[in-house]
Motif scaffolding. Sequence first.
Motif, mmCIF file in Angstrom:
data_model
loop_
_atom_site.group_PDB
_atom_site.id
_atom_site.type_symbol
_atom_site.label_atom_id
_atom_site.label_comp_id
_atom_site.label_asym_id
_atom_site.label_seq_id
_atom_site.Cartn_x
_atom_site.Cartn_y
_atom_site.Cartn_z
ATOM 1 N N UNK A 128 7.286 -34.395 -19.110
ATOM 2 C CA UNK A 128 6.038 -33.975 -19.748
ATOM 3 C C UNK A 128 5.949 -34.532 -21.167
ATOM 4 N N UNK A 129 4.794 -35.055 -21.529
ATOM 5 C CA UNK A 129 4.583 -35.580 -22.862
ATOM 6 C C UNK A 129 3.621 -34.679 -23.624
ATOM 7 N N UNK A 130 4.034 -34.286 -24.816
ATOM 8 C CA UNK A 130 3.205 -33.452 -25.673
ATOM 9 C C UNK A 130 2.877 -34.239 -26.934
ATOM 10 N N UNK A 131 1.613 -34.223 -27.313
ATOM 11 C CA UNK A 131 1.180 -34.892 -28.536
ATOM 12 C C UNK A 131 0.817 -33.845 -29.582
ATOM 13 N N UNK A 132 1.247 -34.078 -30.813
ATOM 14 C CA UNK A 132 1.028 -33.136 -31.910
ATOM 15 C C UNK A 132 0.279 -33.833 -33.031
ATOM 16 N N UNK A 133 -0.899 -33.308 -33.364
ATOM 17 C CA UNK A 133 -1.655 -33.800 -34.517
ATOM 18 C C UNK A 133 -1.262 -33.007 -35.757
ATOM 19 N N UNK A 134 -1.288 -33.662 -36.902
ATOM 20 C CA UNK A 134 -0.918 -33.053 -38.190
ATOM 21 C C UNK A 134 0.471 -32.408 -38.096
ATOM 22 N N UNK A 135 1.484 -33.198 -37.804
ATOM 23 C CA UNK A 135 2.833 -32.642 -37.599
ATOM 24 C C UNK A 135 3.515 -32.142 -38.862
ATOM 25 N N UNK A 136 2.998 -32.525 -40.035
ATOM 26 C CA UNK A 136 3.634 -32.104 -41.278
ATOM 27 C C UNK A 136 2.887 -30.952 -41.944
ATOM 28 N N UNK A 137 1.899 -30.385 -41.262
ATOM 29 C CA UNK A 137 1.142 -29.274 -41.823
ATOM 30 C C UNK A 137 1.914 -27.972 -41.782
ATOM 31 N N UNK A 138 1.300 -26.908 -42.275
ATOM 32 C CA UNK A 138 1.968 -25.608 -42.347
ATOM 33 C C UNK A 138 2.398 -25.084 -40.985
ATOM 34 N N UNK A 139 1.635 -25.423 -39.938
ATOM 35 C CA UNK A 139 1.999 -24.996 -38.585
ATOM 36 C C UNK A 139 2.872 -26.048 -37.921
ATOM 37 N N UNK A 140 2.476 -27.304 -38.047
ATOM 38 C CA UNK A 140 3.190 -28.388 -37.377
ATOM 39 C C UNK A 140 4.661 -28.477 -37.727
ATOM 40 N N UNK A 141 5.012 -28.178 -38.971
ATOM 41 C CA UNK A 141 6.418 -28.294 -39.371
ATOM 42 C C UNK A 141 7.298 -27.266 -38.672
ATOM 43 N N UNK A 142 6.699 -26.146 -38.225
ATOM 44 C CA UNK A 142 7.443 -25.164 -37.434
ATOM 45 C C UNK A 142 7.349 -25.478 -35.938
ATOM 46 N N UNK A 143 6.233 -26.038 -35.531
ATOM 47 C CA UNK A 143 6.005 -26.318 -34.115
ATOM 48 C C UNK A 143 6.903 -27.432 -33.590
ATOM 49 N N UNK A 144 7.050 -28.511 -34.342
ATOM 50 C CA UNK A 144 7.807 -29.661 -33.854
ATOM 51 C C UNK A 144 9.235 -29.322 -33.448
ATOM 52 N N UNK A 145 10.016 -28.619 -34.280
ATOM 53 C CA UNK A 145 11.386 -28.286 -33.853
ATOM 54 C C UNK A 145 11.433 -27.477 -32.563
ATOM 55 N N UNK A 146 10.467 -26.584 -32.382
ATOM 56 C CA UNK A 146 10.428 -25.763 -31.165
ATOM 57 C C UNK A 146 10.180 -26.634 -29.935
ATOM 58 N N UNK A 147 9.289 -27.579 -30.060
ATOM 59 C CA UNK A 147 8.995 -28.462 -28.939
ATOM 60 C C UNK A 147 10.179 -29.390 -28.649
#
Length: 293
Positions: A1-20
């Motif tokens: 499965x491929x997941x794409x993340x927009x704005x990965x360095x934002x307030x949410x993205x910086x927490x989301x990326x490690x989880x993914x």
Amino acid sequence: MSVTVAVPTGNIGKFLLPKLLESGKNITVLTRSPQKLEPTIRERVTIRQGALEDANFILEATKGTEAIYWLNPGNKKAEDVHGWYRLYGKSVANAVQKNRIEYVVNISTIIPEVVEAGVADGIVHVEEFLNETDANVVHLRPGFFLENLLPQISELKFKGTITFPIPPDREVAFIATSDIADVAADYLLNKNWKGKKIHILHGGEDLTFEAATKSLNDAIGTTLKYNYISLENFYKDLIAKGVTKAAAEGYTDIYRSMHLPREVEGIRSSETTTPTTVGLWGKRVLKPKLDSL
């Protein structure tokens, strides 16, 4: 499965990326500034550099994507706030439809349908465009980010004040962005919904700013005070900082909507409540930042 993340360095993205990344999924990030990614993250993701309002870039960068996390950055230089968000909406919806992306987690806002809600009202255009696609879409509508306090970190440290154009006796749904990331990750990894869905996120608790300030003081041993400023002065401050008239009006209208009764933000429930309280956020996030100054 491929997941794409927009704005990965934002307030949410910086927490989301490690989880993914912990899940072992293939992750692609869409960003203007790859250098802002943590080095340990940068080497584990596929980077696509470009602008989110560029429809051709988004179309090419999201090929092969099964699920996408989408956030709409603001633009303080925008001359047409609604036009800016329509551009985002068209860009992502075009890519979702043409690339047959099955799942979309879209970060919206808790107050998109309030009359004259400015930027928040503009963000609803993105919801509308995504709802026209064939994808399964969930619109996360979070409350007031606790991280909104961080740009005032110097004032908190050296003046002891928290300043916003929100009445001191008006209850606010405070939420930590790490909690938003948890919910977004759950949707992206489990894909446990069909069709179009709205998920309001009220955060850990509803507090007035006076009560929230007391909670922070108790948590981190400070003597912060809440400083309420008028909408007019807030608007003037934005203009003085170089924000366009249209954008300043848009951001001011968000706070204008927060002078309305609390009911406009929906009824709190177990589904809309997240774990991090104001005091807990103060201990985990605010205190270390204050101590580092």
